[in-house]
Design a protein around this motif. Structure first.
Motif, PDB file in Angstrom:
ATOM      1  N   HIS A  78       0.808  -1.222   0.000  1.00 25.88           N
ATOM      2  CA  HIS A  78       0.000   0.000   0.000  1.00 25.88           C
ATOM      3  C   HIS A  78       0.841   1.273   0.000  1.00 25.88           C
ATOM      4  N   ARG A  79       1.905   1.307   0.765  1.00 26.02           N
ATOM      5  CA  ARG A  79       2.729   2.522   0.818  1.00 26.02           C
ATOM      6  C   ARG A  79       3.351   2.794  -0.547  1.00 26.02           C
ATOM      7  N   ARG A 126       0.782   4.088  -3.103  1.00 21.57           N
ATOM      8  CA  ARG A 126       0.435   5.507  -2.908  1.00 21.57           C
ATOM      9  C   ARG A 126       1.557   6.404  -3.418  1.00 21.57           C
ATOM     10  N   GLN A 137       1.247   6.596  -7.082  1.00 24.71           N
ATOM     11  CA  GLN A 137       0.200   7.548  -7.474  1.00 24.71           C
ATOM     12  C   GLN A 137       0.729   8.971  -7.491  1.00 24.71           C
ATOM     13  N   ARG A 138       1.436   9.333  -6.436  1.00 21.13           N
ATOM     14  CA  ARG A 138       1.955  10.699  -6.331  1.00 21.13           C
ATOM     15  C   ARG A 138       2.979  11.001  -7.420  1.00 21.13           C
ATOM     16  N   ASP A 194       3.107  11.735   3.335  1.00 15.76           N
ATOM     17  CA  ASP A 194       1.764  11.461   2.824  1.00 15.76           C
ATOM     18  C   ASP A 194       1.070  10.468   3.752  1.00 15.76           C
ATOM     19  N   THR A 207      -2.150   9.266   3.306  1.00 11.04           N
ATOM     20  CA  THR A 207      -3.317   8.667   2.653  1.00 11.04           C
ATOM     21  C   THR A 207      -3.259   7.153   2.795  1.00 11.04           C
ATOM     22  N   THR A 208      -4.332   6.559   3.321  1.00  8.32           N
ATOM     23  CA  THR A 208      -4.397   5.112   3.500  1.00  8.32           C
ATOM     24  C   THR A 208      -5.264   4.486   2.416  1.00  8.32           C
ATOM     25  N   LEU A 209      -4.667   3.741   1.527  1.00 13.55           N
ATOM     26  CA  LEU A 209      -5.434   3.076   0.476  1.00 13.55           C
ATOM     27  C   LEU A 209      -6.349   1.985   1.047  1.00 13.55           C
ATOM     28  N   THR A 224       0.559   3.850   5.279  1.00  8.21           N
ATOM     29  CA  THR A 224       0.729   5.115   4.560  1.00  8.21           C
ATOM     30  C   THR A 224       2.206   5.380   4.300  1.00  8.21           C
TER      31      THR A 224
END
Length: 481
Positions: free
Chosen positions: A210-211, A214, A217-218, A236, A238-240, A399
């Motif tokens: 997950h980390r 994300r 994505q960024r 960041d 944000t938790t997917l 995250t």
């Protein structure tokens, strides 16, 4: 210098976790447990005697350490005639942790950097690299054993046959790596870094993806970034998985009316586990309730639960929920009932922890970090003098701002130090660290970095002599007697 830069290159690290150790089972000689079988003959173990001085004990504690050709004996069963020896890459010459950093710090280009990594042994690390000529790269480096055929390193192997020995270590060219990819970026987050088709199984334990996803994505949002952008990525929150669970909950039909407001709270959430986020607090508690409920269903004991969570985090359970996996749920409706039941538990528990009014909830009120000094155990006055914090924290273990926590939401893992550099001007470098520039209690620098670290702010990491003199706030002069 474990990570940082010189005047030509910069590098950073994350743990890659290759399998650098094996257990060898040795057969000992009947009547002589200090001898062990090597092929068709017995050899004497190397025996080292140590004296450990213990406070309050009149005589030193005498201990005996035994070694076979594979390494130290960590357990011996004289009744059955077996000894268990640990073979570890760190026991090899040059295996002192981070010793290879001396060579890395002298490298001035990609070629010299790779040559330096040939000396890197312990621990195994993902190195991310950049230089002033424009090269970027990544290498999973360390003393990575090459095992005999049929020996994968997962289970103990017989030590007396000679058929399960290490054949050496991977060369730098054989390590997983990538330089100057077409996508123009590289990132690591302790995830599975093995390239597609990579022929060697060098590790078995990876952090959930997950980390990394994300960060991906960024980095795909733009082709131009500033130092501020990279600071933001490092923090960041944000938790997917949290977002995925919120979407699943929103699709559950016939919601319990008492939960409607809380479902809407998560439904409007941006997925950021910010310190002041009410939805983030609820989502984090819910993630924990989901894990607990799955553990209960699986009948796992405490040790097995801890092992599973360290390997997969929420990944395994999230996949089961998204697919309404028949191993866990008899139907989609049963899955939805599970989501509702665990969410109800999360709402009630969050109320107990933070009060009945969601408007007052804050994730940072639950999720904190504290710097606890070993001497604090001597009494309250020592704790007051040495301990720092607690401070509110954003994020969690899923995250990019990795702040993994325990059952009571106290941070137990994460980065103390971070860095961002502009290779065109080293004096633009920035870093964050904790808890202070000085280890001396009473100094104003003992805790001077905690506020910055807690608020996700950076300090200048000056490089040139001119800039160092310009920003210096304190000078400590040590004079020989």
């Amino acid at each position: 210098v474990a990570l940082g830069h010189n005047d030509q290159i910069a590098w950073g690290i994350t743990i890659v976790g290759t399998d650098q150790a094996d257990i060898y089972v040795e057969k000992t000689k009947p009547g002589d447990p200090a001898s062990y079988l090597v092929g068709d003959r017995y050899e004497k173990m190397t025996i080292v005697r140590e004296a450990i001085h213990v406070k309050g004990r009149g005589q030193p504690l005498e201990i005996e350490l035994r070694y076979t050709r594979h390494g130290p004996v960590i357990h011996q069963d004289d009744q059955r005639g077996y000894a268990f020896a640990l073979k570890w890459a760190g026991s090899e010459p040059g295996g002192a942790a981070y010793l290879g950093g001396l060579a890395v710090a002298r490298a001035r280009n990609r070629t010299e950097f790779l040559q330096a990594l040939a000396h890197w042994k312990i621990p195994s690390l993902n190195f991310v690299y950049a230089d002033r000529s424009g090269d970027i790269g990544w290498v999973a480096a360390g003393a990575i054993p090459v095992r005999s055929r049929g020996h994968d390193g997962l289970l103990p192997v017989p030590g007396w046959t000679g058929s399960q020995e290490w054949l050496g270590y991977l060369s730098v060219a054989e390590m997983p790596q990538e330089f100057n990819p077409a996508r123009q970026w590289l990132a690591t987050a302790n995830h599975n870094i093995l390239p597609k088709g990579y022929p060697r199984q060098i590790a078995y334990e990876w952090a959930p993806p997950h980390r990394y996803l994300r960060i991906e994505q960024r980095l795909n949002q733009s082709r131009r970034f500033t130092l501020d952008d990279f600071q933001s990525m490092q923090h960041d929150a944000t938790t997917l998985p949290g977002l995925a669970l919120a979407r699943l909950l929103a699709a559950v039909p016939a919601q319990d009316a008492s939960l409607t407001g809380f479902v809407k709270l998560l439904g409007s959430w941006d997925g950021v586990l910010a310190r002041d986020s009410a939805a983030g607090a609820l989502a984090a508690v819910w993630l924990q309730e989901i894990s607990r409920s799955f553990d209960e269903r699986a009948g796992l004991n405490k040790d097995a639960t801890a092992a599973l969570r360290s390997l997969t985090g929420i990944s395994t359970y999230l996949a089961a929920l998204e697919q309404a996996n028949p191993v866990w749920f008899s139907s989609t409706a049963a899955r939805d009932d599970f989501l509702t039941a665990t969410f109800r538990k999360a709402v009630e528990r969050t109320k107990k922890l933070l009060g009945d009014d969601p408007k007052t909830w804050k994730w940072g009120a639950l999720h904190t970090a504290e710097f606890t000094h070993p001497l604090a155990s001597l009494g309250p006055q020592y704790a007051k003098a040495f301990n720092l914090g607690p401070v509110a924290r954003a994020g969690d273990g899923n995250t990019p701002h990795n702040t993994r926590h325990d059952e009571r939401f106290r941070q137990v893992h994460g980065a103390s130090y971070r860095q961002v550099f502009d290779l065109a001007d080293w004096d633009q470098g920035r870093a964050t660290n904790a808890p202070g520039q000085s280890g001396q209690p009473g100094s104003r620098h003992y805790d001077d970095l905690v506020p910055l670290w807690a608020e996700e702010r950076y300090f200048p990491l000056a490089f040139s002599r001119v800039k160092v003199e310009e920003v210096a706030a304190h000078r400590l002069l040590l004079v020989p007697r």
